[in-house]
Each structure stands twice: as C-alpha cells, then as structure tokens.
Design an enzyme around this catalytic site. Structure first.
Site, PDB file in Angstrom:
ATOM      1  N   ASP A 198       0.860  -1.170   0.000  1.00 27.07           N
ATOM      2  CA  ASP A 198       0.000   0.000   0.000  1.00 27.07           C
ATOM      3  C   ASP A 198       0.904   1.229   0.000  1.00 27.07           C
ATOM      4  O   ASP A 198       2.104   1.134   0.289  1.00 27.07           O
ATOM      5  CB  ASP A 198      -0.884  -0.052   1.255  1.00 27.07           C
ATOM      6  CG  ASP A 198      -1.700   1.203   1.442  1.00 27.07           C
ATOM      7  OD1 ASP A 198      -2.266   1.694   0.451  1.00 27.07           O
ATOM      8  OD2 ASP A 198      -1.760   1.705   2.574  1.00 27.07           O
ATOM      9  N   ASP A 200      -0.300   5.012   0.978  1.00 28.50           N
ATOM     10  CA  ASP A 200      -0.587   5.965   2.045  1.00 28.50           C
ATOM     11  C   ASP A 200      -0.435   5.323   3.420  1.00 28.50           C
ATOM     12  O   ASP A 200      -1.002   4.252   3.694  1.00 28.50           O
ATOM     13  CB  ASP A 200      -2.003   6.509   1.899  1.00 28.50           C
ATOM     14  CG  ASP A 200      -2.165   7.349   0.643  1.00 28.50           C
ATOM     15  OD1 ASP A 200      -1.236   7.374  -0.182  1.00 28.50           O
ATOM     16  OD2 ASP A 200      -3.231   7.978   0.485  1.00 28.50           O
TER      17      ASP A 200
END
EC number: 3.1.3.3
Length: 412
Positions: A198, A200
């Site tokens: 991922d 963020d």
C-alpha cells in the site's frame, strides 16, 4: 549447540547413529583468532568425527560447541586431559559431556518467531519464551537479526503448529507491547519473490488525498472521512468519491506541489533497495492517485504501480476519478495481476498495508504484513509490525541488519 538446545543438523542425522557414543565439547572464554582451528586440531589427534558444530560470539566472549564421535577405546581420558590443557593455556574454560547420538529430532510444526522491541526488555523476552513453551513449542535456536533502530531477534521453534502459536503470541504481544511475527519455516520463506505495498501510511507517512485537501482548504473534513474508511466503517468507493468531490476546481499545478510534500516512511528506500538486490520485484497499489504513484515508481525503481486517477480538464481537477477504481477488492485483484506478470506464484508474494481496504490483498498474499495498522487489520493479517521503520519487514524474511549494511557498503 548447548546440550539443551537442538540443532538444524539433527534433522538429517541417520537414525542408526542415535545410540552411538558421542562427546559434547564446550569451550567458553574471551574470543580471539584461532580458537576454532585450535580445538579441532587438538581433537584431530584422537581420530574423532565431527557430528555437529555451533559457535556464537557475544560481546567478545565465545561459546564453541563440538559434538564428536567417541575416540578409540582407552583414549577418552587422554582426550579430556589434552583438551582441558589446551583450553587452560589459552585461559579458556572447557567442559566435556559424554552421551549417546546427536540431538533429539526436532518436533513437527516448525516456525520462525521474530520479536521486535524498541527496546526489547528482559521481561518481554521472558514472556514470549514462556508463551512459546506454554503452547507446546520448543525453542531450538535464537539469534539476533538487528540491534538498531530496533532490536530484532528470531526464535526457531518446533513442536507446535504455526497458527495456534501465532494466535497465542499475538495475544501476549498485545499485552506486553512488542511486535511478534510468526511465519512457517521452510524453503518458501526465502522463495517469496514479489512484494506489493500500500502507499498511504505505508510506503509514505502521508495520506495523499489529505495533502491535496490542504490546498483546497478542506483537510479536516477529508481526514475525518479517510480515518473512518481505513477503520472499515465506510464503503471505500463511496468515501473516495465524496472526498475527491471536495477537490473540484483546484489548479492542476497542485500535483507537482503534492509530489514534493510526500514523505517516505523511514526505511522505505532501504527495504526496496535490499529487495531489488535480492532479485525481488516490488510494486505498489493505492487507493490514492496515479499522479503520485507514477512519480514514486520512477523515483524508487518500482516494477509495478497502480492507483486511481484524478480527472483533470482544462488545467483543473474536476472532483472526479477516471478508470477502474482501486478499492479493497481491486488491491487483491492487482496483486494477482502483478504476480502473473512477474511469473511469481501467489504463495511467493508478500503484501504490506495498514487499512481495512488492504485486507483482501493481505489475505491473498503468501505473507500478509499489517504495518502500523488499524486494530481490525492487525487482527486479520498473518503478522503485524508496529515499529515506525518499513525495513523491519526484511527481518520477517530472515534478512539481518548486518547483511543489509554490508551490501550497502560494498556498493558504496
């Protein structure tokens, strides 16, 4: 190889040697060059065969253990006297223990337990060791993976299955405040060849949409919706459209500003650089925006990147996204796509994420790592890392800090 601890070599020891008389020779003292060669040169005079060896040096003190076959009849006393004399001459201590065969076979159900502490206290170590024993496991070996910025140690455990051990240690870790990762032992651990992260709050410390929102003057409102979505309280796609709508009218030049504001998570470059040296392929999937992930892909030399795309018309953000939405299901779908393109079986992939929309991806990967994640994610993932250093994931793969630094120094 103390007599109370197993050895990796014992698994291959022929059963017919289990009752053969052996001697365990243990040497302790101040380390210096030549001790190992000196001990075996001394033993060579008695025509013994080496069954097992283990050596460790801690703060300049050596513990050297040699398991050897019994010497020819009538010479054991002389061997003992000679070894003790050699040790005393070097101001070392020697202990020789008679016995039969090699170490007992390791139990079934083998796991690697990685413990991360900042710091790692004696109290925490005792609690983890006691819980392993209480679950039916035996600690076969312990070694340190890193001494900074966190202390990381790895326990090789046998005698209990990975899943119940993971459950028991997760409970213990939550109570005592350390990170404990439990993975099955075996060749597959080092065979993992694709890592997908991922973006963020994982690869970077920011939430990209909040960086855009700060320029639109609606940061607090967007942050509140983002937090609820990451906790799994809101449908991600609906929350995405709602947040992006607040960006309508922003000048497209804000994209370049946001790119300069993005901050990589400590250890991110080290993680990626080390994985690439090992021949891994590395990708990112994000519920954020290609306007940022494409830039990260180029800067970091990533192999794959996919995210949502902010629509820009006549030099301004429209408040909409275009193309396929990268949501919770989309991240898992992209992991499978990247694996197929890389020619890597799904079982040899690692996924890293922090939010509820990462759960499908974490569950689909061969190893799912919750990184500083929300409680619902920590509970569901294979393992959790809660220290603020992304390269701590390397320790879960059995890679030591020393190996990383040596590679860095070699390449300047």
């Amino acid at each position: 190889m103390p007599d109370t601890v197993g050895s990796t070599m014992s698994a291959s020891q022929p059963p017919q040697t289990s009752e053969v008389p052996t001697l365990l020779v243990k040497i302790f003292g101040k380390d210096r060059p030549g001790i190992t060669a000196g001990l075996f040169d001394t033993l060579a005079a008695f025509s013994v065969d080496v069954v097992d060896i283990e050596q460790v040096v801690t703060r300049g003190r050596i513990t050297l253990c040699a398991l050897v076959t019994e010497p020819p009849a009538g010479t054991e006393g002389e061997l003992r006297a000679t070894v003790h004399g050699w040790a005393e001459a070097l101001k070392l201590q020697a202990e020789i223990i008679s016995g039969l065969g090699d170490n007992r076979p390791r139990g079934s159900g083998r796991s690697h337990v990685t413990v991360l502490g900042h710091p790692l206290t004696a109290e925490c170590t005792a609690a983890i060791a006691a819980r392993i024993t209480g679950t039916g496991g035996n600690i076969d070996r312990i070694h340190r993976l890193a001494k900074y910025p966190v202390t990381a140690v790895e326990f090789a455990v046998s005698g209990c299955e990975t899943e119940p051990l993971r459950t028991a240690l997760a409970t213990e870790a939550a109570e005592i405040g350390v990170d404990v990762a439990v993975v099955s032992a075996g060749l597959h651990r080092r065979a993992q060849r694709l890592v997908v992260m991922d973006v963020d709050s994982t690869l970077i410390t920011d939430e990209v949409i909040e960086l855009f929102a700060a320029h639109a003057g609606c940061e607090a409102e967007v942050a509140e919706v983002t937090a609820a979505a990451m906790r799994g309280e809101l449908d991600f796609e609906q929350s995405l459209h709602a947040r992006v709508a607040l960006l309508a009218g922003l000048d497209a030049s804000v994209v370049d500003k946001v790119r300069t504001e993005v901050r990589l998570t400590p250890g991110a470059r080290t993680l990626i650089r080390t994985l690439k040296r090992l021949g891994f392929q590395v990708g990112v999937v994000s519920g954020g925006f290609t306007q940022v992930t494409d830039d990260l892909k180029e800067r970091l030399g990533l192999d794959f990147a996919s995210a949502n795309t902010l629509e820009i018309v006549d030099g301004r953000l429209t408040g909409r996204v275009t193309g396929e939405i990268v949501d919770r299901a989309g991240k898992a779908r992209l992991l499978r796509r990247f694996a197929a393109e890389a020619g890597v079986p799904l079982a040899q992939t690692v996924a890293i994420g922090d939010g509820a929309n990462d759960l499908d991806m974490l569950n689909a990967a061969g190893l799912g790592v919750a990184f500083n994640a929300k409680p619902v994610v920590r509970k569901a993932a294979d393992t959790a890392v809660n220290v603020p250093f992304l390269d701590a994931v390397l320790y879960l793969l059995g890679i030591t800090r020393e190996e990383v630094e040596t590679a860095d120094a070699h390449e300047g």
